[in-house]
Structure formats: structure tokens, C-alpha cells
Write a protein that holds these residues in place. Structure first.
Motif, PDB file in Angstrom:
ATOM      1  N   TYR A  32     -53.167  -1.585-112.188  1.00 47.53           N
ATOM      2  CA  TYR A  32     -53.472  -1.839-113.268  1.00 47.53           C
ATOM      3  C   TYR A  32     -53.159  -1.021-114.476  1.00 47.53           C
ATOM      4  CZ  TYR A  32     -57.155  -5.450-111.867  1.00 47.53           C
ATOM      5  OH  TYR A  32     -57.475  -6.513-111.103  1.00 47.53           O
ATOM      6  N   PRO A  34     -54.093  -0.045-118.026  1.00 50.23           N
ATOM      7  CA  PRO A  34     -54.677  -0.285-119.555  1.00 50.23           C
ATOM      8  C   PRO A  34     -54.443   0.674-120.748  1.00 50.23           C
ATOM      9  CG  PRO A  34     -55.739   1.457-118.116  1.00 50.23           C
ATOM     10  CD  PRO A  34     -54.607   1.005-117.221  1.00 50.23           C
ATOM     11  N   TYR A  36     -55.621   2.663-124.208  1.00 46.13           N
ATOM     12  CA  TYR A  36     -57.095   3.404-124.750  1.00 46.13           C
ATOM     13  C   TYR A  36     -56.631   3.743-125.978  1.00 46.13           C
ATOM     14  CZ  TYR A  36     -59.922   3.536-120.395  1.00 46.13           C
ATOM     15  OH  TYR A  36     -60.560   3.127-119.225  1.00 46.13           O
ATOM     16  N   LEU A  46     -61.645   1.913-124.135  1.00 39.21           N
ATOM     17  CA  LEU A  46     -60.535   0.814-123.413  1.00 39.21           C
ATOM     18  C   LEU A  46     -60.299  -0.449-124.618  1.00 39.21           C
ATOM     19  CD1 LEU A  46     -59.038  -0.293-120.976  1.00 39.21           C
ATOM     20  CD2 LEU A  46     -61.396  -1.631-120.806  1.00 39.21           C
ATOM     21  N   ALA A  49     -55.920  -4.463-121.025  1.00 34.95           N
ATOM     22  CA  ALA A  49     -55.392  -3.861-119.770  1.00 34.95           C
ATOM     23  C   ALA A  49     -54.488  -5.274-119.322  1.00 34.95           C
ATOM     24  CB  ALA A  49     -56.363  -3.448-118.892  1.00 34.95           C
ATOM     25  N   PHE A  89     -53.218   5.708-125.850  1.00 32.48           N
ATOM     26  CA  PHE A  89     -53.004   6.093-124.786  1.00 32.48           C
ATOM     27  C   PHE A  89     -52.562   5.019-123.661  1.00 32.48           C
ATOM     28  CE2 PHE A  89     -53.517  10.576-125.145  1.00 32.48           C
ATOM     29  CZ  PHE A  89     -54.661  10.697-126.083  1.00 32.48           C
ATOM     30  N   SER A  93     -53.545   2.601-113.262  1.00 33.55           N
ATOM     31  CA  SER A  93     -54.680   3.129-112.272  1.00 33.55           C
ATOM     32  C   SER A  93     -54.052   2.691-110.771  1.00 33.55           C
ATOM     33  CB  SER A  93     -55.685   1.946-112.673  1.00 33.55           C
ATOM     34  OG  SER A  93     -56.764   1.970-111.598  1.00 33.55           O
TER      35      SER A  93
ATOM     36  N   LEU B  43     -54.515  14.085-121.281  1.00 32.91           N
ATOM     37  CA  LEU B  43     -55.700  13.824-120.400  1.00 32.91           C
ATOM     38  C   LEU B  43     -55.344  14.203-119.189  1.00 32.91           C
ATOM     39  CD1 LEU B  43     -57.035  10.634-122.297  1.00 32.91           C
ATOM     40  CD2 LEU B  43     -58.507  12.550-121.776  1.00 32.91           C
ATOM     41  N   ASN B 101     -62.236  -2.410-111.005  1.00 39.14           N
ATOM     42  CA  ASN B 101     -61.168  -1.546-111.298  1.00 39.14           C
ATOM     43  C   ASN B 101     -61.619  -0.226-111.989  1.00 39.14           C
ATOM     44  OD1 ASN B 101     -59.089  -3.261-110.174  1.00 39.14           O
ATOM     45  ND2 ASN B 101     -59.541  -4.601-111.849  1.00 39.14           N
ATOM     46  N   SER B 102     -61.035   0.828-111.656  1.00 37.22           N
ATOM     47  CA  SER B 102     -61.429   2.175-112.025  1.00 37.22           C
ATOM     48  C   SER B 102     -61.081   2.478-113.661  1.00 37.22           C
ATOM     49  CB  SER B 102     -60.811   3.288-111.301  1.00 37.22           C
ATOM     50  OG  SER B 102     -59.327   3.292-111.555  1.00 37.22           O
ATOM     51  N   TYR B 103     -60.133   1.247-114.072  1.00 41.01           N
ATOM     52  CA  TYR B 103     -59.891   1.619-115.531  1.00 41.01           C
ATOM     53  C   TYR B 103     -60.956   1.288-116.577  1.00 41.01           C
ATOM     54  CZ  TYR B 103     -59.194  -3.533-116.016  1.00 41.01           C
ATOM     55  OH  TYR B 103     -59.415  -4.746-116.178  1.00 41.01           O
ATOM     56  N   GLN B 105     -63.502   2.511-117.827  1.00 42.93           N
ATOM     57  CA  GLN B 105     -64.254   3.577-117.900  1.00 42.93           C
ATOM     58  C   GLN B 105     -64.876   3.913-119.402  1.00 42.93           C
ATOM     59  OE1 GLN B 105     -62.038   7.052-116.277  1.00 42.93           O
ATOM     60  NE2 GLN B 105     -61.190   5.927-114.551  1.00 42.93           N
ATOM     61  N   PHE B 107     -65.981   6.469-122.412  1.00 39.09           N
ATOM     62  CA  PHE B 107     -65.918   7.654-122.512  1.00 39.09           C
ATOM     63  C   PHE B 107     -67.048   8.177-123.422  1.00 39.09           C
ATOM     64  CE2 PHE B 107     -61.900   9.505-120.889  1.00 39.09           C
ATOM     65  CZ  PHE B 107     -61.330   8.178-120.332  1.00 39.09           C
TER      66      PHE B 107
END
Lengths: 114, 116
Positions: A32, A34, A36, A46, A49, A89, A93, B43, B101-103, B105, B107
């Protein structure tokens, strides 16, 4: 192999112009991709993605283009506005060792002049 | 409006002192990530928890850093002893068990650490 390379480091665009940020990766295990957005003093948020089986995804003025064979993907911001000024950014993943990781590019500082 | 909270927001300390940063993930989220952000390195993922169990701390200097989740509402990152090179912004992020999916997230606002 786990790096994501992002360019340019900084970008200045006039209001109404198109902002383009590029990223490249090597590891084909990434599943994946994404993007940011981070404003000063805030955490990344986010934005949009894409999966590697899709070549393009659009959400409003933001579009991700994905080139699987070239292992490259890019963010296009159409009709850029001063409020879009932020650091962007890209990330990738992947599952590794039973866990899942996000690997981030170094970021692009976008300035949209009024 | 559900948010990840982090305390303190700013911390200035002297080299050799212990630093503890705290994170409260979004209620119901079961994954917690700690990141460090610097101008040079960007990061970097330090550690990652799922259901309070550490899954990956390979990005963390083991000799001085430690991360724990005493309960589902609190994650801590501790540096002992701190060094000037630890100066950075430390972010906590949380993810939902409903996220495939881990994306995905979310913050927190970060803790800006300065070690003199």
C-alpha cells in the motif's frame, strides 16, 4: 531495499498551479502506498492512499498516479491553494516478520504562493 | 472528535536525565506506533504494539530506549539516559482493529524533545 525516495525536497507553486511530488521504491513487497500531509506543529495526517493494482486514484484535487513497472508513484495537487502549503510525505506499507511497517519518504515542503 | 493525545508537548532536559513521553491512543484502537522525526532522517519507526504486545522495536536503540503499554489507554516511551542526539519530535500514532492495512494510522501532535 526498504527505502522510499522522495523528490523534490521543496516545491514552490503559484496559486492555481499543479503541484507534483514523486516517489520511488525498490522493494516489491510493499502493498500500500499512502500519502501524508503535515502542517507545522502538527502530526502527519493521512491524505490519500493507493494499492499497487490500481494505476490512479483521485480524491477531490488530489490524485495519486502509480507506475508498478517503474516502481514509482506521484501525488498531483490540482488548482493548488495557499492552504495546501504543508510538508507531504509518501510512504509504503509492508508486512514484515509478523508486523506491518510504514516506511516514509523524507518529505516535500510545498509552498503555494497567493 | 477522537484524537491521539501526547504529553508533554515540549520537553527540555539536560543530558543524562530520564525522559518519559506518554501517549493516549484513540479509544478502541488496538495498534500503537512510536515515530521519531528529525530533519536529517525524516520519520523513523521506533516501536509498534498491537493489543498492548510489542511486535516490533527494531528501530529503537535498545540500550537507552524502552517502550511499554501499561494498559490499552496509555503507551509510554522512555529514554534513560538522554543524549543531545535524541533531540527530535516524537510522534505516537494509533490504528483501528477495523483497519485492514497498517497505513491507516492517526498521529498525535508530537512531543518536541530538546536535550542540552
Amino acid at each position: 531495499q526498504q527505502q522510499v525516495k522522495q523528490s523534490p525536497q521543496s516545491l514552490i507553486v503559484q496559486k492555481g498551479g499543479i503541484s507534483i511530488i514523486n516517489c520511488a521504491y525498490e522493494n516489491t513487497a510493499f502493498d500500500y502506498f499512502p500519502w501524508y500531509q503535515q502542517f507545522p506543529g502538527k502530526g502527519p495526517a493521512l491524505l490519500i492512499a493507493i494499492r499497487p493494482d490500481v494505476s490512479e486514484k483521485k480524491e477531490g484535487r488530489f490524485t495519486i498516479s502509480f507506475n508498478k513497472s517503474a516502481k514509482q508513484f506521484s501525488l498531483h495537487i490540482m488548482d493548488s491553494q495557499p492552504g495546501d502549503s504543508a510538508t507531504y510525505f509518501c510512504a509504503a506499507s509492508m508486512k514484515a516478520g509478523g508486523s506491518e511497517k510504514l516506511v516514509f519518504g523524507k518529505g516535500t515542503k510545498l509552498t503555494v504562493n497567493p | 472528535d477522537a484524537r491521539v493525545t501526547q504529553t508533554p508537548r515540549h520537553k527540555v532536559t539536560e543530558m543524562g536525565q530520564e525522559v518519559t513521553m506518554r501517549c493516549q491512543p484513540i479509544l478502541g484502537h488496538n495498534t500503537v506506533f512510536w515515530y521519531r522525526q528529525t530533519m536529517m532522517q525524516g520519520l523513523e519507526l521506533l516501536a509498534y504494539f498491537r493489543n498492548r504486545a510489542p511486535l516490533d522495536d527494531s528501530g529503537m536503540p535498545k540500550d537507552r530506549f524502552s517502550a511499554e503499554m501499561p494498559d490499552a489507554t496509555l503507551a509510554t516511551l522512555k529514554i534513560q539516559p538522554s543524549e543531545p542526539r535524541d533531540s527530535a519530535v516524537y510522534f505516537c500514532a494509533s490504528g483501528s482493529p477495523r483497519s485492514i492495512n497498517s497505513y491507516e494510522q492517526y498521529f498525535g501532535p508530537g512531543t518536541r524533545l530538546t536535550v542540552t
